[in-house]
Design an enzyme around this catalytic site. Structure first.
Site, mmCIF file in Angstrom:
data_model
loop_
_atom_site.group_PDB
_atom_site.id
_atom_site.type_symbol
_atom_site.label_atom_id
_atom_site.label_comp_id
_atom_site.label_asym_id
_atom_site.label_seq_id
_atom_site.Cartn_x
_atom_site.Cartn_y
_atom_site.Cartn_z
ATOM 1 N N GLU A 152 0.912 -1.160 0.000
ATOM 2 C CA GLU A 152 0.000 0.000 0.000
ATOM 3 C C GLU A 152 0.942 1.199 0.000
ATOM 4 O O GLU A 152 1.492 1.565 1.045
ATOM 5 C CB GLU A 152 -0.882 0.014 1.260
ATOM 6 C CG GLU A 152 -1.930 -1.068 1.320
ATOM 7 C CD GLU A 152 -3.109 -0.841 0.399
ATOM 8 O OE1 GLU A 152 -3.284 0.306 -0.063
ATOM 9 O OE2 GLU A 152 -3.841 -1.796 0.127
ATOM 10 N N CYS A 162 -2.067 9.650 2.260
ATOM 11 C CA CYS A 162 -1.715 9.001 0.981
ATOM 12 C C CYS A 162 -2.684 9.388 -0.130
ATOM 13 O O CYS A 162 -2.299 9.509 -1.284
ATOM 14 C CB CYS A 162 -1.652 7.491 1.151
ATOM 15 S SG CYS A 162 -3.150 6.785 1.851
HETATM 16 P P1 NDP Z 1 8.408 4.932 4.466
HETATM 17 O O1 NDP Z 1 8.412 4.223 3.184
HETATM 18 O O2 NDP Z 1 9.489 5.853 4.790
HETATM 19 O O3 NDP Z 1 8.335 3.899 5.690
HETATM 20 C C1 NDP Z 1 7.293 2.946 5.817
HETATM 21 C C2 NDP Z 1 7.739 1.885 6.821
HETATM 22 O O4 NDP Z 1 8.779 1.107 6.243
HETATM 23 C C3 NDP Z 1 8.310 2.472 8.098
HETATM 24 O O5 NDP Z 1 7.969 1.663 9.196
HETATM 25 C C4 NDP Z 1 9.797 2.415 7.826
HETATM 26 O O6 NDP Z 1 10.571 2.434 8.987
HETATM 27 C C5 NDP Z 1 9.896 1.091 7.134
HETATM 28 N N1 NDP Z 1 11.098 0.906 6.342
HETATM 29 C C6 NDP Z 1 11.931 1.831 5.821
HETATM 30 N N2 NDP Z 1 12.925 1.236 5.137
HETATM 31 C C7 NDP Z 1 12.708 -0.093 5.225
HETATM 32 C C8 NDP Z 1 13.399 -1.233 4.714
HETATM 33 N N3 NDP Z 1 14.488 -1.119 3.982
HETATM 34 N N4 NDP Z 1 12.899 -2.456 4.981
HETATM 35 C C9 NDP Z 1 11.762 -2.593 5.713
HETATM 36 N N5 NDP Z 1 11.085 -1.560 6.223
HETATM 37 C C10 NDP Z 1 11.545 -0.313 5.982
HETATM 38 O O7 NDP Z 1 6.989 5.642 4.508
HETATM 39 P P2 NDP Z 1 6.528 6.713 5.538
HETATM 40 O O8 NDP Z 1 6.574 6.131 6.881
HETATM 41 O O9 NDP Z 1 7.253 7.976 5.243
HETATM 42 O O10 NDP Z 1 4.980 6.875 5.176
HETATM 43 C C11 NDP Z 1 4.536 7.752 4.220
HETATM 44 C C12 NDP Z 1 4.308 7.028 2.914
HETATM 45 O O11 NDP Z 1 3.344 6.003 3.100
HETATM 46 C C13 NDP Z 1 3.738 7.930 1.851
HETATM 47 O O12 NDP Z 1 4.347 7.639 0.630
HETATM 48 C C14 NDP Z 1 2.273 7.573 1.835
HETATM 49 O O13 NDP Z 1 1.645 7.861 0.609
HETATM 50 C C15 NDP Z 1 2.332 6.113 2.107
HETATM 51 N N6 NDP Z 1 1.075 5.635 2.629
HETATM 52 C C16 NDP Z 1 0.308 4.855 1.831
HETATM 53 C C17 NDP Z 1 -0.938 4.446 2.241
HETATM 54 C C18 NDP Z 1 -1.799 3.592 1.375
HETATM 55 O O14 NDP Z 1 -2.780 3.063 1.884
HETATM 56 N N7 NDP Z 1 -1.492 3.418 0.103
HETATM 57 C C19 NDP Z 1 -1.464 4.837 3.546
HETATM 58 C C20 NDP Z 1 -0.566 5.648 4.316
HETATM 59 C C21 NDP Z 1 0.656 6.036 3.859
HETATM 60 P P3 NDP Z 1 10.979 3.851 9.641
HETATM 61 O O15 NDP Z 1 9.911 4.850 9.384
HETATM 62 O O16 NDP Z 1 11.066 3.537 11.072
HETATM 63 O O17 NDP Z 1 12.240 4.243 8.995
#
Ligand code: NDP
Length: 543
Positions: A233, A267
């Site tokens: 997502e 999002c």
């Molecule tokens: P990120 O992609 O930065 O992070 C998402 C999660 O992945 C976090 O828990 C992050 O950890 C973790 N993560 C980061 N790198 C890795 C890796 N290499 N391996 C495994 N896990 C990893 O997204 P954001 O948290 O910034 O969220 C915002 C984004 O999410 C936007 O693009 C938004 O559009 C999207 N989003 C989509 C939704 C949907 O339903 N389509 C709903 C809500 C948001 P950490 O943050 O601790 O670094």
């Protein structure tokens, strides 16, 4: 061994309000083993028992409403009311899973086609252990929503909340522990992307990631090493189209809300707007009017006068400023906002934009509304589709038929006519993206099903001699296969009737003796099959 600390920071005040250690890689591995063993126990429970336990958790969530809204308020800077909305939809989702899981996960009979001497059905089985990795923008629902769906479907779960909203992650763990019957089947790991990666490497049976598209690509690469399936997502760049027959005032009012709600960190936020030229000026004027009404600020109180809070962390500030600078350098004009005080960014309206700008191509994820003038609906649709993303799209028109027709041309997971964002609250309406916005669907039946694998059953007594499946196993029945193929699947009358032509009376001079034999065999086989079908139908009907 603990590797690092997570500091809880209120983005509105800069105040540090707590800390916790990150989960070590050893603990991630340990949890993975525990949840693997626990999966065998959880899946053996009846669905009714799982639902009973999940209902207890629903009670815990409702009981903790003030506690939850307070932590979300501190952790993200959003109002308590916005925190409540997040909890509201989470509870609604869980309520739907509990009420409908029995129907959505039920065994389904499959039409046997020609192979009617057996019974065929499918059964949904859980994957095993699901890793749920969540974002910071809606840190409660984006973690608990998929985790609860996965649990309802019979999986154990390891969740990894975002480091940015670690206080909410800690709260989620505490809430889960308040249901002793549920606690053994779910674990929470805390930390940054490294912890997320360790979780993906720990070989869960399925990964569910809500996050940005670049993270999706990284997770995909790591998961591919073990062929671990991943549900994504991901990010969006949702377009809003305003046509000449729209209620321009409503489009402006709610479009502004869709762009600035949660400081644009949603999002499915309105990230770009295309307005048909005849209503462009009127629309922009109304947008500026409603933008001025946005009151920016923060309070920890339950009731808040503010509709716009801070950006949640520094990375968002950097992205927003980079997009605005790029747009201004390429000729864009800011009509409102554009200033920032610490983490509070003013609601910003930008015009003279085009698709060469980051602002129209990449996810900005902050309170910025770029508006572009277009000639007509065709140009609006072309530009809306000119994106790597495809999460949602909004169309404003006075003609609902026209809106739906245009919607069919738009490459997005959800099309909303004459509103914004509200579709997410409809907890049985599938939500998810196409293109680089993802492949999953949360909410409703598809949500639960995506946490299961379909297993197929074929059940019956040993093969019967006159079953076509038995007959065609034996040599010498090419003629029968050929005849049935044409009779059943022929696409023209000539194709279908070809086998029947061979049943013509023997005295016709054109029919050779071998064909007569074939016709007799065919007639016998056909009669037997028809009789068998009749008997089977009667037997099934009596059952
Ligand atoms: P990120 O992609 O930065 O992070 C998402 C999660 O992945 C976090 O828990 C992050 O950890 C973790 N993560 C980061 N790198 C890795 C890796 N290499 N391996 C495994 N896990 C990893 O997204 P954001 O948290 O910034 O969220 C915002 C984004 O999410 C936007 O693009 C938004 O559009 C999207 N989003 C989509 C939704 C949907 O339903 N389509 C709903 C809500 C948001 P950490 O943050 O601790 O670094």
């Amino acid at each position: 061994m603990q590797t690092d600390k997570l500091i809880f920071t209120n983005p509105a005040t800069g105040e540090k309000f707590g800390e916790m250690p990150m989960t070590s890689p050893e603990t991630v591995a340990l949890y993975r083993q525990e949840m693997g063993r626990a999966a065998a126990v959880w899946r053996q429970k009846t669905l009714a028992e799982r639902v009973r336990i999940l209902k207890q958790f629903q009670g815990v969530l409702i009981e903790a409403v003030d506690e939850i809204s307070a932590v979300l308020n501190q952790d993200c800077g959003k109002t308590r009311q916005d925190g409540l909305i997040e909890l509201f939809i989470t509870v609604d989702l869980l309520h739907q899973y509990c009420n409908h899981a029995a129907r959505w996960l039920r065994r389904k009979s499959i039409w046997p086609g020609l192979y009617f001497f057996r019974r065929y059905y499918t059964e949904q089985r859980p994957y095993g252990t699901v890793a749920v990795i969540g974002p910071w923008n809606y840190p409660l629902i984006m973690v608990l929503g998929p985790a609860l769906a996965a649990l309802a479907a019979g999986n154990t779960v390891i969740v990894k909340p975002s480091e940015v909203t670690a206080a909410t992650g800690q709260l989620i763990e505490k809430l889960l522990q308040r249901v002793p019957d549920l606690a053994p089947f779910v674990r929470v790991v805390h930390g940054d992307g490294r912890v997320g990666e360790a979780l993906v490497r720990s070989k869960p049976e399925l990964v569910f990631l809500t996050g940005s598209t670049p993270t999706g690509k990284r997770v995909s690469q790591v998961a591919a090493e073990n062929l671990t399936p991943v549900i994504f997502e991901l990010g969006g760049k949702d377009a809003m189209i305003v046509l000449e027959d729209a209620d321009v005032d409503a489009a402006a009012r709610w479009g502004v809300w869709g762009a600035f709600f949660n400081a644009g960190q949603t999002c499915m936020a309105v990230e770009r707007v295309y307005v048909v030229e005849s209503v462009y000026d009127a629309f922009v004027e109304r947008v500026l009017h409603y933008t001025r009404e946005f009151k920016m600020g923060y309070t920890p109180a339950v009731e808040s006068p503010y509709s716009l809070g801070p950006l949640t962390f520094q990375r968002q500030v950097t992205i927003m400023e980079q997009h605005l600078q790029d747009a201004l350098a390429k000729g864009a004009r800011i009509l409102a906002g554009g200033q920032r005080r610490e983490m509070f960014a003013e609601p910003t309206v930008v015009v003279n934009v085009d698709h060469d700008m980051l602002l129209m191509r990449e996810e900005t994820f902050s309170p910025v509304m770029p508006i572009m003038k277009v000639k007509n609906e065709a140009e609006a649709v072309r530009l809306a589709n000119d994106s790597q993303y495809g999460l949602g799209a909004y169309i404003w028109t006075g003609d609902l038929q026209r809106g739906q027709r245009l919607g069919q041309q738009i490459e997005a997971g959800t099309i909303v006519i004459n509103d914004v964002l509200s579709h997410f609250a409809v907890t049985q309406l599938p939500f998810g993206g196409v293109k680089q916005s993802g492949n999953g669907r949360v909410h409703g039946e598809q949500d639960l099903l995506q946490f299961t694998q379909t297993h197929a059953y074929a059940v019956g007594r040993p093969p019967l001699p006159f079953d076509i499946a038995t007959v065609l196993r034996q040599p010498g029945y090419y003629w029968l296969g050929d005849a049935v193929l044409k009779l059943v699947f022929g696409v023209t009358p000539r194709q279908r009737l070809e086998p029947l032509r061979e049943l013509l009376p023997a005295e016709l001079p054109s029919v050779p003796p071998t064909t007569r034999r074939t016709a007799n065999n065919l007639a016998t086989a056909g009669t037997l099959m028809a009789l068998a079908t009749l008997l089977l139908s009667i037997w099934r009907w009596r059952k």
